[in-house]
Design an enzyme around this catalytic site. Structure first.
Site, short mmCIF file in Angstrom:
data_model
loop_
_atom_site.label_atom_id
_atom_site.label_comp_id
_atom_site.label_asym_id
_atom_site.label_seq_id
_atom_site.Cartn_x
_atom_site.Cartn_y
_atom_site.Cartn_z
N ASP A 1 0.43 -1.31 0.12
CA ASP A 1 0.03 0.37 0.26
C ASP A 1 1.00 1.49 0.33
O ASP A 1 0.23 2.08 -0.20
CB ASP A 1 -0.52 -0.13 1.34
N TYR B 1 -10.36 -1.05 1.11
CA TYR B 1 -9.88 -0.94 2.67
C TYR B 1 -9.52 0.24 3.53
O TYR B 1 -8.96 1.42 3.05
CB TYR B 1 -8.56 -1.63 3.04
#
Length: 788
Positions: free
Chosen positions: A403, A492
């Site tokens: 990420d 998310y």
């Protein structure tokens, strides 16, 4: 508009209240709940207004470069005299040279320690990534520009020393971030290919077609994950199509397009094949033949109505009894008990002092943590949030996310008071640089003290009496200060918490909520995840969040002690009838060299970072224990081609290395597309160096093996997707750190001459408070009244 008030008025008239100490407390609470005013109360706010101001002892040397420096660096690298031949990123194609981003070079620890010892402030450098598609051998290269502010002494040079993969800060073109210009270069091939089979997709998927992302006829969305290269010599995309909308992660269709997009010449890109019905078709001719033969009819059709996947109230589920009442909230009844220096991003709380910093790639970090004046940690920081998937479909099998590749810090957005963080929290903004401007995300960090919902310490002494059920009672109120940020990275929302407890312990926690990256459902693929809707399967995956903890326990020279519980067969002369019997005992050793290792089975080992040269009153070396919390895991697989050599940092629970200025990160932000030839290879950190009585770093992993379920719809819940770890004092002090806390109760029942009991109730000068609670709810940035 001014919010309305709800006032809780708590009296302190102990004598007027009958009964036991427990009855006394309950009566005060009852009275507080009954007393509500019209908002004209002059009592203090329970929310504590703003935190008191602290003054940082020195400049925050970890802070990112300023907006002014960013603009100056932008102008510096675009100076034609420098010869970089840069194009404005808004106008650039993948064959141009342009700035990808400007951030901050991490400050060297050696420079910081010298500064704190009386030396000059560490020099500041900008970290600049240039995408150089216009070179004969196109690539991405990181540079360092400085010292700052820009002056005649400022230079630009390759930022190579942070990386050990052999090419320094250079990344081959095929492995660089797949940004807008690279995506645009592949779009013509995708649009042409999908347009030629629009009749097939329309027939198979309820009229769904893709003519290109900008074509009005398109009613599918395309997505592809990472990695998109193995070693930088090739590039590819495994594209999944989904029904568009806010919940598209949950509405995939069973159709995949595989393309090769190696190099900068998009005319050479080509189709590798199609996948549907668990079959691979290398050409359109093969796909059309199967379609014409009726072999591609779908067993399950994706729902076209995605309301089921929205995070809203579901009317068809009804309403729980009493759910129309506002849920309990944590508020600072007595006012704020921490101090802040917002400009320096410095915080003081109950013996703790520390600094915050922010990076566009890793978000917030904690620095120079001290407890009662003694150093504990030089740095506590997120390194990477990795997710790897599994499945019998191209997208699931191929997907590994790093990420930081998506600039995780830039996704730390505004927090909602009372929901993301308690009412009355202190909110700070985060800022990062985009091109020649600086972007500010408002209220993206919250700081709050909260009740632990359990006492820090408690004990009843002696036997009970028939009237009261206990003798002496001592209880200490539990509380902690938490620094929180939430990053929404695609599907998310990761919640990152750093909590500082009254006993001197430090807790790190992460939670995940959001949409599953799902796959089309097949009845024969249940080993990859369950069916969660009409045509949707929840794809099995791991979330592994990697952290760095640079301990400096009362100085930089530390060791990692291992105390292992083992079975000992012993005889003891005072138990002759037992002969030889089992007992547990502790074998104590020290890690000698850099090492990756796992938690001991059954947690039968204690790991303590300590300073052999500093002891407490009892001649014990002072240290901090590393206590596993919930879900301290590592990656399930070790030899996947998609994470073979670029993810060593998530393949063990723990690791310990010697600290080096050229090893500030376990990963690099462009490592995800280099699984076979990483830019940063964490495994290379382990080269036999000593970690005994030296400056050491502990790396640790938190996370979740995500066994997907129907309850992940519409989104995964924070209550279950949760991991944590605690650093707790281990002989760091001379005794438990609760004796200097006043938020406690000491109750002694004394029997009088007449046989009655008189309660002696000591509150140590901290009575229950009298205060008013003020609520406001932001709606699109506007404060509105909430009448309670």
């Amino acid at each position: 508009m001014r919010p309305s008030f709800v006032t809780l008025s708590i009296a302190a008239a102990v004598a007027a209240l009958p009964g036991t100490p427990l009855g006394y407390e309950r009566a005060l609470l009852k009275r507080a709940l009954e007393q509500r005013t019209d908002g004209n109360s002059s009592t203090a706010s329970c929310l504590g207004d703003v935190a008191e101001t602290a003054t940082a002892p020195y400049t925050n040397v970890w802070a990112q470069i300023s907006a002014e420096d960013n603009r100056a660096v932008w102008d510096f690298v675009h100076d034609p005299a420098l010869g970089l031949n840069l194009t404005d990123p808004e106008e650039a194609t993948q064959t141009d040279n342009y700035v990808y981003f400007i951030d901050t070079v991490p400050v060297n620890k050696t420079d910081v320690l010298a500064y704190k010892a009386g030396g000059p402030p560490p020099p500041k450098y900008a970290r600049v990534i240039l995408f150089q598609g216009g070179k004969a051998d196109p690539d991405s290269q990181e540079y360092m520009v400085g010292p700052l502010p820009v002056s005649t002494t400022t230079t630009i040079q390759p930022l190579d020393y942070l990386y050990n993969g052999g090419q320094g800060g250079r990344v081959p073109f095929n492995a660089r971030v797949f940004d807008g210009p690279r995506s645009a270069a592949t779009e013509p091939l995708i649009a042409e290919t999908m347009s030629s089979i629009a009749d097939i997709t329309a027939a198979l998927f309820q009229g769904s077609v893709y003519y290109g992302s900008e074509d009005e006829r398109t009613n599918l969305s395309a997505t592809s994950g990472t990695p998109q290269s193995f070693d930088g010599t090739q590039s590819f995309r495994s594209i999944l199509f989904r029904l568009p909308g806010v919940a598209s992660y949950l509405t995939p269709i069973d159709f995949y397009l595989l393309i090769d997009c190696t190099g900068t010449d998009s005319s050479l890109y080509f189709l590798k094949g199609f996948v549907t019905k668990e079959r691979f078709f290398e050409t359109e001719v093969e796909l059309r033949a199967a379609f014409d033969a009726g072999e591609l009819v779908q067993d399950y059709q994706q729902t076209l109505d995605a309301d089921w996947a929205l995070v809203n109230h579901k009317d068809d589920m009804g309403q729980r009894d009493l759910e129309d009442r506002f849920a309990p909230s944590s508020i600072e009844l007595g006012g704020k008990r921490y101090k802040v220096d917002p400009e320096a991003q410095y915080i003081e709380y109950m013996g703790f002092t520390f600094y915050l910093s922010f990076s566009r790639t890793t978000g917030i970090s904690i620095h120079d943590v001290k407890y009662k004046g003694d150093t504990v940690l030089f740095e506590l920081s997120l390194q990477e949030a990795l997710a790897q998937y599994g499945g019998n479909q191209p997208k699931a099998a191929n997907t590994v996310y790093h990420d930081t590749y998506y600039s995780l810090g830039t996704d730390m957005g505004t927090l909602l008071e009372g929901y993301d963080c308690p009412f009355g929290s202190t909110f700070w903004n985060v800022s990062y640089h985009e091109a020649n401007t600086t972007v500010t995300n408002t209220d993206s960090i919250c700081i709050f003290e909260h009740d632990m919902n359990f006492p820090l310490a408690r004990h009843r002494t002696g036997g009970g009496s028939s009237d009261y059920g206990f003798a002496n009672l001592g209880v200490v109120k539990g509380a902690a200060l938490t620094v929180r940020a939430i990053a929404t990275i695609g599907n998310y929302d990761y919640m990152f918490d750093y909590s500082f407890h009254l006993d001197g312990s430090i807790e790190v926690a992460v939670r995940a909520s959001g949409y599953l990256q799902s796959s089309p459902y097949y009845a024969n693929q249940t080993s990859w995840g369950p069916r969660i809707h009409d045509a949707t399967m929840g794809s099995l995956h791991d979330h592994i969040i990697n952290y760095k903890a640079d301990f400096d326990i009362v100085g930089v020279n530390n060791s990692l002690q291992v105390s292992e519980l083992v079975v000992a067969n012993v005889t003891q002369p005072w138990f002759p009838e037992l002969g030889t019997f089992e007992q547990m005992k502790m074998n104590v050793s020290y890690k000698a060299e850099e090492e990756q290792f796992d938690w001991a089975p059954n947690n039968q080992a204690m790991y303590v970072v300590l300073n052999k040269n500093e002891t407490n009153k009892w001649d014990q070396p002072r240290g901090y224990r590393i206590v596993p919390g919930r879900s301290d895991i590592h990656l399930s697989i070790a030899n996947s081609p998609w994470s073979r050599d670029n993810a060593a940092f998530v393949k063990s629970h723990l690791a310990v290395t010697q600290q080096h200025d050229n090893e500030p990160f376990s990963n690099s932000i462009q490592n995800v597309n280099l699984p076979w030839a990483p830019q940063q290879d964490f495994a290379e950190f382990f080269d036999g160096e000593s970690v005994d009585d030296t400056d050491l770093v502990v790396w640790f992993n938190l996370g979740m093996h995500h066994f997907t379920r129907a309850e992940d719809v519409p989104v995964t819940l924070y209550s279950e997707a949760y991991a944590s770890i605690v650093f707790a004092p281990q002989n760091f002090n001379d005794q438990a750190q609760d004796g200097d806390l006043l938020n406690r109760r000491w109750i002694v029942p004394n029997k009088t001459a007449t046989g009655e009991y008189v309660l002696e109730f000591e509150n140590y000068g901290v009575p229950l408070p009298t205060c008013a609670v003020q609520f406001s709810e932001p709606v699109l940035g506007i404060e509105v009244d909430v009448t309670t």
